[in-house]
Design a protein around this motif. Structure first.
Motif, PDB file in Angstrom:
ATOM      1  N   LEU A   1       0.881  -1.385  -0.033  1.00 47.09           N
ATOM      2  CA  LEU A   1      -0.044   0.036   0.197  1.00 47.09           C
ATOM      3  C   LEU A   1       0.857   1.233  -0.054  1.00 47.09           C
ATOM      4  O   LEU A   1       1.866   1.196   0.634  1.00 47.09           O
TER       5      LEU A   1
ATOM      6  N   ASN B   1      -5.123   5.325   0.971  1.00 50.26           N
ATOM      7  CA  ASN B   1      -4.472   4.091   0.706  1.00 50.26           C
ATOM      8  C   ASN B   1      -4.735   3.717  -0.899  1.00 50.26           C
ATOM      9  O   ASN B   1      -5.953   3.276  -1.195  1.00 50.26           O
TER      10      ASN B   1
ATOM     11  N   THR C   1      -3.554   0.562  -3.577  1.00 49.79           N
ATOM     12  CA  THR C   1      -2.832  -0.866  -3.584  1.00 49.79           C
ATOM     13  C   THR C   1      -1.798  -0.696  -4.702  1.00 49.79           C
ATOM     14  O   THR C   1      -2.181  -0.206  -5.913  1.00 49.79           O
TER      15      THR C   1
ATOM     16  N   GLU D   1      -5.901  -0.261  -8.621  1.00 49.93           N
ATOM     17  CA  GLU D   1      -4.648  -0.601  -8.336  1.00 49.93           C
ATOM     18  C   GLU D   1      -3.966  -0.015  -9.221  1.00 49.93           C
ATOM     19  O   GLU D   1      -4.328   0.434 -10.156  1.00 49.93           O
TER      20      GLU D   1
ATOM     21  N   SER E   1      -7.253  -0.748   1.586  1.00 51.54           N
ATOM     22  CA  SER E   1      -7.006   0.052   0.738  1.00 51.54           C
ATOM     23  C   SER E   1      -8.462   0.661   0.241  1.00 51.54           C
ATOM     24  O   SER E   1      -9.413   0.147   0.394  1.00 51.54           O
TER      25      SER E   1
END
Length: 388
Positions: A102, A115, A117, A189, A341
């Protein structure tokens, strides 16, 4: 003798303002109820759609998520050499050793840190996820400090766009591509070369292993073989099961929170329906007495008033469901309790949710209308006509 349906409908239309106000209150409750169900279903759908049924995933036992998991290089080699790992057209195993960490990035709008990923990927990572499509630029080259970002990350975070640079792990990372993974968690992500990320974060172990099954029906044997291997301390799951487990806690929390709010609001709606129906009974005492004198039975009187209440609640339920359906065009983000996340997902409506919402509205109508209907049915003919 039964009272015709048109009688109940005409009575509701005669008291238009009262009908609209009461139905609006019920519509608001059904809107909240439907919204919560759509939110929980959208979260589950996003995470479950993230995985593929034919993919297997290995994480350390008890870790619960990739973030807390680790797999050593020797353990990764044991899984990679299993005969149930499929081989690609290039002759190499469809097998990816991945890292999951993270970082924090500022969000657009309020500039708050959240956060995100970072996934370290290998050569086979993209092949194992056919739902991921590159929509701009290119994917990061192996051995370089390059990353590609999911569409949701680009949309929600500052400084994330093609050609820009992110700094984390004591390095600068060039954003060379943007990918779209549909309504899945991969959109939230950022992907980069696994080996480079492991060096940057000084991580000697992988977070997880992902592979394609040669024979999906043989998953049970593979799972038993790996989990009983004394050199391993890991569990094997289908990728879909892994992501379904990820959504369980958050979806349950949303449902409990939503149900609590709905129960509180529904009490107000039921009381509103009850007041409306009591007022209707009070204003139609002479009418009720006349109907009884004409031969209508008590159960017919009760049925007519109960039907009015159910029609009222059904109108509110349909209105609430109609307005809630527009939420499907919105995407929201929340913190995933399992991975810590941010995860972006959309509200999702299906037949099951629509059915539950309408049943819920009818229950409110029944509870709110049964006592006034009972009172109307128990009126004495002589007393009712005398009050007129």
């Amino acid at each position: 003798m039964f009272i015709p349906l048109s009688y109940s409908i005409k009575n509701l239309l005669t008291r238009k303002i009262t009908t609209v106000l009461t139905a609006s209150g019920m519509a608001l409750v059904v809107f909240v109820f439907t919204t919560i169900l759509m939110m929980a279903h959208g979260l589950e759908k996003t995470l479950i759609d993230t995985g593929s049924y034919d993919n297997g995933m290995v994480i350390r036992k008890g870790s619960g998520a990739e973030l807390m998991s680790w797999v050593s290089r020797s353990q990764a080699s044991i899984v990679e050499s299993d005969p149930q790992v499929a081989i690609g057209i290039d002759g190499k195993p469809l097998f990816a050793k991945e890292l999951n960490i993270l970082i924090t990035l500022p969000k657009k709008g309020d500039n708050k840190q959240s956060n995100v990923t970072i996934r370290g990927i290998g050569n086979a990572s993209l092949k194992l996820r056919p739902q991921v499509k590159l929509i701009d630029g290119r994917m990061p080259k192996q051995g370089s400090s390059e990353v590609a970002a999911g569409r949701s990350v680009v949309k929600r975070f500052k400084g994330v766009d093609i050609g820009m640079t992110l700094r984390f792990g004591m390095r600068d990372w060039n954003i060379v591509g943007i990918f779209d993974a549909g309504n899945t968690g991969y959109n939230s992500e950022i992907w980069g070369d696994n080996d480079q990320l492991m060096q940057a974060f000084r991580r000697p172990v992988y977070s997880s292993l992902l592979f394609k099954l040669k024979e999906s029906s043989e998953f049970g044997k593979l799972k038993e073989r790996i989990e009983k291997d004394p050199r391993m301390n890991h569990e094997v799951k289908r990728e879909t099961k892994y992501y379904a487990d990820q959504s369980e806690m958050m979806a349950k929390f949303l449902r409990i929170l939503g149900m609590s709010l709905t129960i509180i609001f529904s009490l107000g709606a039921v009381i509103g329906a009850m007041i409306t129906m009591y007022a209707s009974v009070a204003s139609r005492v002479a009418e009720i007495g006349t109907m009884r004198a004409l031969g209508f039975q008590r159960r017919s009187i009760m049925g007519a008033f109960l039907l009015e209440s159910l029609l009222l609640s059904l109108a509110g339920g349909i209105a609430g469901l109609f307005f809630a359906s527009f939420l499907q065009f919105f995407t929201i983000s929340t913190m995933n309790f399992q991975t810590f996340s941010e995860l972006a997902f959309s509200f999702s409506l299906n037949i099951n949710i629509a059915f539950k919402s309408l049943i819920f509205s009818l229950i409110m109508g029944f509870v709110g209308g049964v006592l006034p209907a009972l009172r109307a049915s128990r009126m004495n003919i002589v007393d009712a006509l005398r009050q007129a």
